[in-house]
Design a protein around this motif. Structure first.
Motif, PDB file in Angstrom:
ATOM      1  N   THR A 141      -5.927  17.718  -9.534  1.00 29.78           N
ATOM      2  CA  THR A 141      -6.123  16.301  -9.829  1.00 29.78           C
ATOM      3  C   THR A 141      -7.515  16.047 -10.385  1.00 29.78           C
ATOM      4  O   THR A 141      -7.678  15.329 -11.384  1.00 29.78           O
ATOM      5  CB  THR A 141      -5.899  15.448  -8.569  1.00 29.78           C
ATOM      6  N   LEU A 200     -11.297   7.797 -10.230  1.00 32.38           N
ATOM      7  CA  LEU A 200     -10.256   7.562  -9.232  1.00 32.38           C
ATOM      8  C   LEU A 200      -9.692   6.150  -9.366  1.00 32.38           C
ATOM      9  O   LEU A 200      -8.494   5.928  -9.162  1.00 32.38           O
ATOM     10  CB  LEU A 200     -10.815   7.771  -7.818  1.00 32.38           C
ATOM     11  N   ASP A 201     -10.564   5.206  -9.700  1.00 31.39           N
ATOM     12  CA  ASP A 201     -10.097   3.838  -9.921  1.00 31.39           C
ATOM     13  C   ASP A 201      -9.113   3.779 -11.095  1.00 31.39           C
ATOM     14  O   ASP A 201      -8.117   3.046 -11.049  1.00 31.39           O
ATOM     15  CB  ASP A 201     -11.273   2.903 -10.186  1.00 31.39           C
ATOM     16  N   ALA A 240       1.400   6.856  -6.748  1.00 29.01           N
ATOM     17  CA  ALA A 240       0.349   7.838  -7.020  1.00 29.01           C
ATOM     18  C   ALA A 240       0.884   9.254  -6.860  1.00 29.01           C
ATOM     19  O   ALA A 240       0.580  10.156  -7.668  1.00 29.01           O
ATOM     20  CB  ALA A 240      -0.837   7.607  -6.089  1.00 29.01           C
ATOM     21  N   ALA A 244      -1.327   4.354 -11.559  1.00 31.95           N
ATOM     22  CA  ALA A 244      -0.243   4.307 -10.568  1.00 31.95           C
ATOM     23  C   ALA A 244       0.225   2.870 -10.351  1.00 31.95           C
ATOM     24  O   ALA A 244       1.433   2.612 -10.250  1.00 31.95           O
ATOM     25  CB  ALA A 244      -0.722   4.918  -9.252  1.00 31.95           C
ATOM     26  N   TYR A 245      -0.709   1.947 -10.307  1.00 37.78           N
ATOM     27  CA  TYR A 245      -0.382   0.534 -10.098  1.00 37.78           C
ATOM     28  C   TYR A 245       0.456  -0.014 -11.257  1.00 37.78           C
ATOM     29  O   TYR A 245       1.459  -0.710 -11.047  1.00 37.78           O
ATOM     30  CB  TYR A 245      -1.674  -0.271  -9.947  1.00 37.78           C
ATOM     31  N   ALA A 258       0.829  -1.209   0.000  1.00 37.95           N
ATOM     32  CA  ALA A 258       0.000   0.000   0.000  1.00 37.95           C
ATOM     33  C   ALA A 258       0.863   1.260   0.000  1.00 37.95           C
ATOM     34  O   ALA A 258       0.568   2.238  -0.700  1.00 37.95           O
ATOM     35  CB  ALA A 258      -0.941  -0.009   1.200  1.00 37.95           C
ATOM     36  N   LEU A 294       2.274   1.861  -3.440  1.00 34.41           N
ATOM     37  CA  LEU A 294       1.243   2.353  -4.345  1.00 34.41           C
ATOM     38  C   LEU A 294       0.965   3.828  -4.100  1.00 34.41           C
ATOM     39  O   LEU A 294       0.754   4.605  -5.041  1.00 34.41           O
ATOM     40  CB  LEU A 294      -0.040   1.533  -4.180  1.00 34.41           C
ATOM     41  N   GLN A 295       0.989   4.249  -2.836  1.00 34.20           N
ATOM     42  CA  GLN A 295       0.790   5.661  -2.516  1.00 34.20           C
ATOM     43  C   GLN A 295       1.929   6.507  -3.087  1.00 34.20           C
ATOM     44  O   GLN A 295       1.701   7.590  -3.640  1.00 34.20           O
ATOM     45  CB  GLN A 295       0.713   5.852  -1.000  1.00 34.20           C
ATOM     46  N   GLU A 328      -5.791   5.086  -9.923  1.00 33.84           N
ATOM     47  CA  GLU A 328      -5.091   4.065  -9.147  1.00 33.84           C
ATOM     48  C   GLU A 328      -4.514   2.982 -10.057  1.00 33.84           C
ATOM     49  O   GLU A 328      -3.427   2.461  -9.798  1.00 33.84           O
ATOM     50  CB  GLU A 328      -6.044   3.449  -8.122  1.00 33.84           C
ATOM     51  N   GLU A 329      -5.252   2.667 -11.121  1.00 33.04           N
ATOM     52  CA  GLU A 329      -4.754   1.666 -12.076  1.00 33.04           C
ATOM     53  C   GLU A 329      -3.497   2.172 -12.790  1.00 33.04           C
ATOM     54  O   GLU A 329      -2.547   1.415 -13.008  1.00 33.04           O
ATOM     55  CB  GLU A 329      -5.849   1.338 -13.101  1.00 33.04           C
TER      56      GLU A 329
END
Length: 262
Positions: A70, A81-82, A55, A88-89, A48, A51-52, A85-86
């Motif tokens: 943003t 937002l999903d 991001a 960034a992932y 986590a 991932l932060q 996150e994708e």
């Protein structure tokens, strides 16, 4: 004419096709799938906190310094937002996979190709006329004109003109062979005799030769180059067939067969 305009997903797809962007989009899709499949194959996990950080890096790279920045960026690109996150992932997976595959190769590549990473600080003006280039070269030699004055007169691109033709640090591997040969034989500071290429006649001032050092910036570049070449190889080995609404072929990019992923 109505002021409201509705654009459907099929309109977007049609425009992508008509603007001949399908190959680049397919490569991007294949790249993302390859990264995920390879990361899963070698057991890469993400935390986590990582991932932060990914991001945060994504926001910084896109100059999203405030929350409203943003939200505006997400709206502009029709992302949720999903989706953010994708992104960034995927970036995080790419970084971790690159390190897993090639992290131990960077120093070897650097020392084997050390000459390619030698840098030169150069200024450049490109002319169309060889005779004019020779005339200006001798004027520079005699001190009748400075390189900055030359740049102001003959460079069209505003930013480059304001910088006096300054190109920054250029590595040997990034230069055309004929230019690299002359640049790295120079005794800085030195004005080189005009060099002919397909782009025109190059007048170059070599300010400094910089011996290579494996700092963090160069380490990231070498790692990125190795990873990019690996991805290109993976894509080249795929048999990709695109399934569109107007045909019945199968899409073979869903489950890429990976080579050298461990």
């Amino acid at each position: 004419m109505e002021k409201d305009l509705t654009i459907l997903s099929q309109d977007i797809l049609e425009q992508v096709k008509l603007s001949c962007q399908i190959p680049s989009v397919v490569d991007a899709i294949a790249t993302r799938k390859i990264i995920k499949a390879a990361a899963n194959q070698v057991g890469i996990k993400t935390e986590a906190e990582e991932l932060q950080q990914a991001a945060n890096s994504l926001r910084l790279n896109n100059k999203l310094l405030k929350a409203e920045d943003t939200w505006e960026w997400l709206e502009k690109h029709h992302l949720s937002l999903d989706d953010f996150e994708e992104l960034a992932y995927t970036n995080l997976l790419s970084k971790k996979l690159a390190i897993h595959l090639f992290g131990n190769e960077v120093e070897r590549i650097f020392y084997e190709h050390q000459l390619d990473y030698t840098g030169a600080v150069i200024y450049q003006v490109i002319l169309d006329d060889e005779d004019l280039a020779l005339e200006l070269f001798y004027a520079l030699q005699e001190g009748e004109i400075t390189f900055q004055e030359l740049a102001r007169q003959y460079i069209q691109e505003p930013e480059l003109r304001r910088a006096g033709g300054y190109l920054g640090i250029q590595r040997r591997a990034e230069m055309k062979p004929e230019i690299a040969a002359a640049v790295f034989a120079a005794m800085p500071p030195q004005i080189l005799k005009p060099i002919m290429t397909q782009k025109g006649v190059h007048l170059i001032r070599v300010e400094e030769i910089i011996q290579p050092e494996l700092d963090e910036q160069l380490r990231v570049k070498i790692l990125g180059d190795l990873f990019t070449n690996w991805l290109k190889q993976q894509i080249a080995e795929l048999q990709i067939v695109i399934q569109m609404e107007d045909n019945n072929v199968q899409n073979k990019v869903d489950e890429p067969k990976l080579a050298n992923a461990n």
